[in-house]
Write a protein that holds these residues in place. Structure first.
Motif, mmCIF file in Angstrom:
data_model
loop_
_atom_site.group_PDB
_atom_site.id
_atom_site.type_symbol
_atom_site.label_atom_id
_atom_site.label_comp_id
_atom_site.label_asym_id
_atom_site.label_seq_id
_atom_site.Cartn_x
_atom_site.Cartn_y
_atom_site.Cartn_z
ATOM 1 N N ASP A 291 -4.921 -1.013 -2.550
ATOM 2 C CA ASP A 291 -5.550 -0.872 -1.240
ATOM 3 C C ASP A 291 -6.599 -1.967 -1.122
ATOM 4 N N ASN B 193 0.793 -1.225 0.000
ATOM 5 C CA ASN B 193 0.000 0.000 0.000
ATOM 6 C C ASN B 193 0.827 1.279 0.000
ATOM 7 N N ARG C 82 -8.846 -2.351 0.827
ATOM 8 C CA ARG C 82 -10.170 -1.843 1.220
ATOM 9 C C ARG C 82 -11.027 -1.497 0.011
ATOM 10 N N GLY D 118 -10.966 -6.472 3.689
ATOM 11 C CA GLY D 118 -9.939 -6.722 2.673
ATOM 12 C C GLY D 118 -9.810 -8.199 2.346
ATOM 13 N N THR E 261 -9.584 -2.932 6.594
ATOM 14 C CA THR E 261 -8.349 -3.528 6.088
ATOM 15 C C THR E 261 -8.273 -5.007 6.445
#
Length: 289
Positions: free
Chosen positions: A104, A78, A106, A159, A155
């Motif tokens: 990312d 990231n 997310r 994620g 995250t």
């Protein structure tokens, strides 16, 4: 390289602080993630793996171990370009190919693009290692903001969900998903309420997904680390907690990243063909019950 008999003890880890996210190259002592003590056995020949959070720490060690075992790897990261390039170089030095993707977890579209690029590069996907994580300590619950709580869960669990959603259409019988849990997801941690909550969710996600995918013969397991000397420590913990890190387990020291990597190899290889829905503790004897 650190001798297996001479891993750094807590008194050899001084207090230190870095801005988040920390750079592995600036840590003292340097984490051992070069797999110099590892003996490969060609267990992942012709396999392709995605490792999120593969730029440093555990993720770097896993990427190197997989390359030593014959796999091609995609690593995602990231922030830290330098750390990611170091991991790529270390993988390629051992004969593997390494696709590096800045993204990312997310963002569902980033996860989908990661899988797309991996398929375009290597033609297949066999192993998904969900490892990217965010943590930040807060001594008082009142200081744990909604923003931080959301970032941690988005995250550390959303994620993982997004990556599985993106990867699953490309996984087949015999392929595997490996999640990174944490001992604090079992026992809790007062200054890591949001992180411990997210890792508890990872453990439940692992077990439930394993049951869901069993008929397709796609195995799902989690590696559950205890304290590990990674960039997250100087980036997220108070300096007094970093000093003499860590004495909470039976072995009275923190693990080095390369000591976690063999567990990820085991879970990815046919050696673990009858293992699914498992939480494999690698904690130095820090017990959950």
């Amino acid at each position: 390289m650190q001798s297996q008999e001479k891993r750094p003890t807590p008194d050899q880890i001084p207090g230190q602080k870095q801005p988040y996210p920390a750079k592995q190259s600036k840590m003292t002592p340097q984490p051992d993630s070069d797999l110099s003590n590892y003996q490969p056995a060609n267990k992942l020949k012709d396999k392709v793996a995605i490792i999120t959070g593969g730029d440093s720490g555990i993720g770097r060690a896993v990427a190197i171990a997989y390359a030593l075992e014959g796999a091609q790897v995609t690593i995602t990261y990231n922030k830290n370009d330098d750390d990611a390039q170091t991991t790529q170089a270390e993988v390629e030095k051992r004969g593997g190919q390494c696709l590096v993707i800045k993204m990312d977890v997310r963002r569902p579209e980033d996860c989908q693009d990661t899988v797309k690029q991996t398929i375009e590069k290597f033609g297949q996907l066999n192993i998904l290692v969900n490892n990217a994580a965010f943590q930040m300590t807060q001594e008082k619950f009142e200081d744990l903001s909604e923003v931080q709580f959301r970032q941690t869960l988005e995250t550390n669990i959303f994620g993982y969900f997004y990556m599985v959603k993106a990867a699953l259409p490309h996984l087949a019988e015999g392929d595997v998903i490996i999640n990174t849990g944490s001992i604090v997801g079992k026992i809790g941690k007062g200054m890591l309420i949001d992180y411990a909550t997210s890792k508890g969710a990872v453990h439940a996600f692992t077990k439930s997904l394993a049951l869901n995918l069993a008929e397709r013969h796609i195995r799902v397991n989690a590696v559950v680390p205890g304290p590990v000397w990674t960039p997250n420590i100087p980036a997220t913990m108070p300096i007094e907690k970093v000093d003499n890190y860590d004495t909470d387990n039976a072995l009275s020291r923190a693990a080095q990243p390369e000591e976690l990597a063999p567990a990820y190899v085991f879970m990815a290889a046919q050696d673990s063909s009858f293992v699914t829905g498992a939480l494999l503790d690698v904690t130095g004897g820090q017990l959950s019950s």
